[in-house]
Design a protein around this motif. Structure first.
Motif, mmCIF file in Angstrom:
data_model
loop_
_atom_site.group_PDB
_atom_site.id
_atom_site.type_symbol
_atom_site.label_atom_id
_atom_site.label_comp_id
_atom_site.label_asym_id
_atom_site.label_seq_id
_atom_site.Cartn_x
_atom_site.Cartn_y
_atom_site.Cartn_z
ATOM 1 N N LEU A 1 -6.548 -2.311 6.259
ATOM 2 C CA LEU A 1 -6.000 -2.482 5.055
ATOM 3 C C LEU A 1 -7.542 -2.213 3.991
ATOM 4 O O LEU A 1 -8.241 -2.970 4.228
ATOM 5 N N ILE A 2 -7.301 -1.494 3.150
ATOM 6 C CA ILE A 2 -8.236 -1.562 1.990
ATOM 7 C C ILE A 2 -7.461 -1.731 0.551
ATOM 8 O O ILE A 2 -6.682 -0.874 0.333
ATOM 9 N N ASP A 3 -8.271 -2.686 -0.269
ATOM 10 C CA ASP A 3 -7.728 -3.052 -1.334
ATOM 11 C C ASP A 3 -8.298 -2.254 -2.651
ATOM 12 O O ASP A 3 -7.881 -1.800 -3.447
ATOM 13 N N ALA B 1 -0.158 15.251 1.083
ATOM 14 C CA ALA B 1 0.333 14.118 0.478
ATOM 15 C C ALA B 1 -0.476 13.945 -0.904
ATOM 16 O O ALA B 1 0.163 13.389 -2.031
ATOM 17 N N ALA C 1 -5.224 0.447 -3.714
ATOM 18 C CA ALA C 1 -4.982 -0.146 -4.882
ATOM 19 C C ALA C 1 -5.950 0.489 -5.807
ATOM 20 O O ALA C 1 -5.660 0.956 -7.026
ATOM 21 N N ARG D 1 2.748 1.922 -3.414
ATOM 22 C CA ARG D 1 1.788 2.260 -4.352
ATOM 23 C C ARG D 1 1.617 3.847 -4.237
ATOM 24 O O ARG D 1 1.269 4.637 -5.057
ATOM 25 N N ALA D 2 1.694 4.100 -2.891
ATOM 26 C CA ALA D 2 1.179 5.518 -2.682
ATOM 27 C C ALA D 2 2.527 6.454 -2.891
ATOM 28 O O ALA D 2 2.248 7.587 -3.739
ATOM 29 N N GLU E 1 0.927 -1.239 0.004
ATOM 30 C CA GLU E 1 0.190 0.080 -0.127
ATOM 31 C C GLU E 1 0.889 1.126 0.029
ATOM 32 O O GLU E 1 0.527 2.118 -0.805
ATOM 33 N N LYS F 1 -7.103 7.184 -2.028
ATOM 34 C CA LYS F 1 -5.923 6.660 -2.986
ATOM 35 C C LYS F 1 -4.570 7.265 -2.379
ATOM 36 O O LYS F 1 -3.600 6.518 -2.715
ATOM 37 N N VAL F 2 -4.519 8.393 -1.629
ATOM 38 C CA VAL F 2 -3.039 8.676 -1.384
ATOM 39 C C VAL F 2 -2.439 7.862 -0.174
ATOM 40 O O VAL F 2 -1.293 7.885 -0.068
ATOM 41 N N ARG F 3 -3.431 7.274 0.340
ATOM 42 C CA ARG F 3 -2.863 6.300 1.555
ATOM 43 C C ARG F 3 -2.404 4.971 0.750
ATOM 44 O O ARG F 3 -2.109 4.018 1.795
ATOM 45 N N GLY F 4 -2.707 4.616 -0.536
ATOM 46 C CA GLY F 4 -2.021 3.631 -1.212
ATOM 47 C C GLY F 4 -3.033 2.592 -1.502
ATOM 48 O O GLY F 4 -2.768 1.465 -1.901
#
Lengths: 330, 330, 330, 330
Positions: free
Chosen positions: D159-161, D293, D185, B292-293, B289, D180-183
């Motif tokens: 955790l979020i995919d 971020a 996917a 990716r960020a 994660e 999105k900015v925290r990663g």
């Protein structure tokens, strides 16, 4: 009203002061129980930041609301409350992070403005918390318990099987009881004073006489270890007591000049956490929750309930032998 | 298959080994990218716990599933995956707490059993994580990023305005980028190597030449400070850089015998947290994660993509000048 | 060995089965206490996912290690332990997130493989947890307590002044006691059965007869409210009981077809949290901590300690009147 | 000074008002950017709690400190700041828990006292936050971003995919970008407006036209799903989109009378979390961190920068077509 105050540095008086009046957003409370802390002595000696003489000491106190100032909502005469003594500025960097205890301009009831050793105390409405039916004596333990919880907060969600608290004075015992009541299987209180250890034992805590073989057997064996003595020599032993993944807390007030040695590799390899603590940080509600979980037996920590004159004598150096927490019972 | 291995202590060979076969609950992956870490050298030198020669090193690797053993559910041939190298026992005290990295019997792919510097690697199905469309080179950074996140985890919910990372090598830079991408306003990378500082600057980090006046200006000014050099002399400076309420992380591997001095009063009064870290702890998903960020620019950390023979030469001591992360690209 | 088992759907037998043997990574435990849960009945009726007849039911059990298989470290003969019944695959999406209870291929001792209603039970070493000196009967409550803690986990760090638990059966009472022991000032157990309410009262909980005026007075007044009845009509009342910022937990097993109405605006405007729960998720260690915090009085929940034949009769439908938790005491 | 204000219900004026003066503990800021929110319209229509006409609306604004009142520490003339509009009482039950947004007597700049649509605005010093070198336009997004983060906070450590946000207006897009900015996917923005979807796509988000087949394919497939439309019909679809262990957020403002159906068994068995949200809760510092971020591209959300007269026209109903966030640029 009757009050105990410090007219100037190194002087304590039990006398009369004018009654306070509730201003905008303030309430007056009739103090019912007020505890002595070593910080009171430091304030008297001008050792604790910016003392503002004359001042009424006392930052551990509970009482009844007897006057409600203009603009106050949600509080009524007769409400039973405890005081959060911290007076933060609300605008500095620490305050903006929610860290009242680290406020760059931190004041406090009993330190920079008048506190709890007087029949009446005027405080901001936002500084008081309802205590329900809890006794005033027990509620006056919420402030020191809040300090214990604040120190403990960074590891509050960790599983602890065995905890070690070195120093079985009032602060150490509050920390030990807070640990015990959350279900820690083994809370070991360590001290040189066997009477204090007896007290610990009678409250369901383990007791270990300092300097005995039991201490060496704790090596790398405690999930959490705290110094509640303020001795740097003791603080220096903490890391070695802590198990991999564990935490050590510097809870006592060491000399400012004292230094101890640590091994960065040891902290790295065993993934340890070393913590310091200072004051409390909006912990009164959870402190009340913890005191309730311990139950009325926590009042056993209050060994002396003295009149105001004897509180003054205690501050002047005549502390009763064998005391744990001393309170003024109004 | 082609593989790099340590036949015995202090020896490295690039040669051929039999193809591995997927047993019950295992998969075989075709390795696509595999990174070199200083731990590989320590394994070769038998300096890192219980080395088990002969062994294929490499614990930072990603690839494609090419064989699925019996009893494996949820993985198919063709899946793109990265490996979590830790092999925990599952029964010790640390494992029961969810601390794989502190397992009393910790093994690891590339340390105690064969790892990623071979064309094929057999691993437990539970050790691999799907990477979606991420490049293999980037995914092979998930293990070191996981170590950074593990070290950082106790303060992960804190607000950080300014962070200092001393040591702009691959680990320091991964930590710095992880901080930057979560929105830390100012991440300062400090090093003696101006080329590394240029790299940091080109990735949006602040750069500070070690030993300059800027360092003294940081005193009590960082919410978070980490040593990523492994020098105890550097580690000794961390606490002083940290602001009240802040945290210092020993992230580099200091000498075991090194000691530094700390003031318990300072840690107490400024409510500091000192942290150590070791390995990763189920951090691969959040590491992906975080990568990716950051985005594809994080691949800029990979300065060299070498064939297996040159990886062997690097391990034997011929490390390319000016390198950051070196990977084998299969 | 003596054992209770389901030879096929809807049939229960108390008879003899061959002794189990500890394989690689396994231990055999001599069962000392094993609790009945409604899930056992569902397993017998093939209502609970993929039942695998014949099977020994029982997923709430504790005992003594009497055989240690090859490859097991950290466990010895004579160890006193409790079993975490979940058998997760370790590779699915949920497992990779650390969610054993949501494993897509979840098995369990007593559900898909033999469980605790037999003199001996073979389990993976990683599934057992040391219980110290806790009684086996109390330790066998760790699994249901783990379910309560799992349901409660998303709000575990919140301050709760008043909690409401509707349904004073064993699960509701475990949840209520867990709340009380962490210091919640007012834990209200609500039920239609005044005997259960008496029990609640005798354990320091508040008791409220369902359908009385007291219930309407709780409107918007509880920081936390849980349904432990499994009645959708009851579940539908939860949101209205919850104060702004509070949480409602669906803890009982409602009919799959049941629907209730909620107001998205109400949840939005009063910032409510609605939670569901299922099984436990690595909660045995904290469940033991919570049981210790409650103390031996929690064994009062165990109203019947029956021989195996009577456990079989209970499963066949002859449940003793007025029972809370029923255990087999081996 | 020039100002836009509501002299009475349903009326908006762009005119002149007397300059404000900084009282005790207050500062005056010269407003540089101020955003329009639908709440402003609700205030004008007296639909949003206790409107206090006449009032200057605007609760999303940033500017420069131009006057510092007595008793203010830590702020100087020239400081670049953003305003946290909430004015909590500090004494009610919610305030004592640290929940400003749920204060029983909540006021706000731009709602109950004058806010940001005037050249100068007087606010308590504790309500402003330093923004460093961030643009004023971007800083004026900190308030709506704070609302997004507040709604998201209970699941912030998960955790979020894959996340789904239905409604690609300014609020939905801020939430999507924060994810999105925290990663995360895959962040899928769903809307009926293809222009908004194009915007989403250009910012690295996935775009899905409402009502298409793609939506049904998301069934049980999102770790997090939010309604940002305020349509109850949309809100009713959220739970079905969420994967086991996932969370659904009611982020849009539905009709108060709307009801949707949920299955308690489904929430129980799949361990779902349903969340509501309201306003922000001391989230400005982390909102600034999140905006940093994301980077300057977040200003792309500001489609119109209008003079005060046109802001008045917008409030009166003449909203520019195709607009996302509209700001007054002073």
């Amino acid at each position: 009203m009757k009050a105990l105050y410090f007219p100037r540095k190194d002087e304590v008086v039990a006398g009369d002061l004018p009654d306070p009046v509730a201003g905008e957003g303030e309430v007056v409370i009739a103090v019912r129980a007020s505890g002595i802390c070593h910080t009171d002595i430091d304030v008297m000696r001008a050792n604790y930041g910016p003392s503002a003489f004359p001042v009424v000491p006392g930052h551990e106190y509970a009482g009844e609301v007897i006057e409600v100032g203009p603009g106050v909502v949600g509080l009524s005469i007769g409400d039973r409350v405890v005081v959060d003594p911290n007076i933060e500025c609300g605008t500095c960097r620490a305050c903006k992070r929610g860290w009242a205890h680290l406020c760059e301009h931190l004041g406090a009831y009993g330190v920079t403005v008048n506190g709890g050793f007087s029949e009446k105390s005027v405080v901001r409405a936002s500084a008081v918390h309802l205590i329900g039916e809890m006794s005033y004596a027990m509620a006056a333990l919420a402030e020191p318990m809040g300090c214990a919880l604040n120190g403990f907060s960074p590891v509050a969600d960790r599983l602890i099987d065995r905890a070690l608290v070195i120093g079985a004075g009032p602060m150490g015992l509050l920390l030990g009881l807070a640990l015990k009541v959350r279900g820690v299987a083994e809370v070991i209180m360590c001290d040189t004073d066997s009477a204090r250890l007896d007290f610990a034992r009678s409250h369901g805590l383990e007791a270990l006489l300092a300097g005995t073989k039991g201490m060496t057997e704790l090596r790398h064996g405690c999930d959490f270890a705290a110094d509640a003595t303020g001795s740097a020599a003791v603080a220096a032993t903490l890391v070695d007591c802590v198990a991999s993944g564990g935490a050590a807390l510097f809870f006592g007030v060491c000399q400012q000049s004292a230094r101890i040695e640590i091994s960065p590799f040891d902290i790295f390899r065993r993934q340890l956490t070393l913590l310091g603590t200072h004051s409390l940080n909006h912990n009164i509600p959870t402190a009340l929750e913890t005191l309730r979980a311990i139950g009325p037996r926590v009042e056993g920590l209050i060994t002396h309930r003295l009149p105001l004159e004897e509180v003054a004598a205690t501050m002047a150096g005549h502390k009763p032998a064998g005391s744990l927490k001393i309170q003024w019972e109004a």
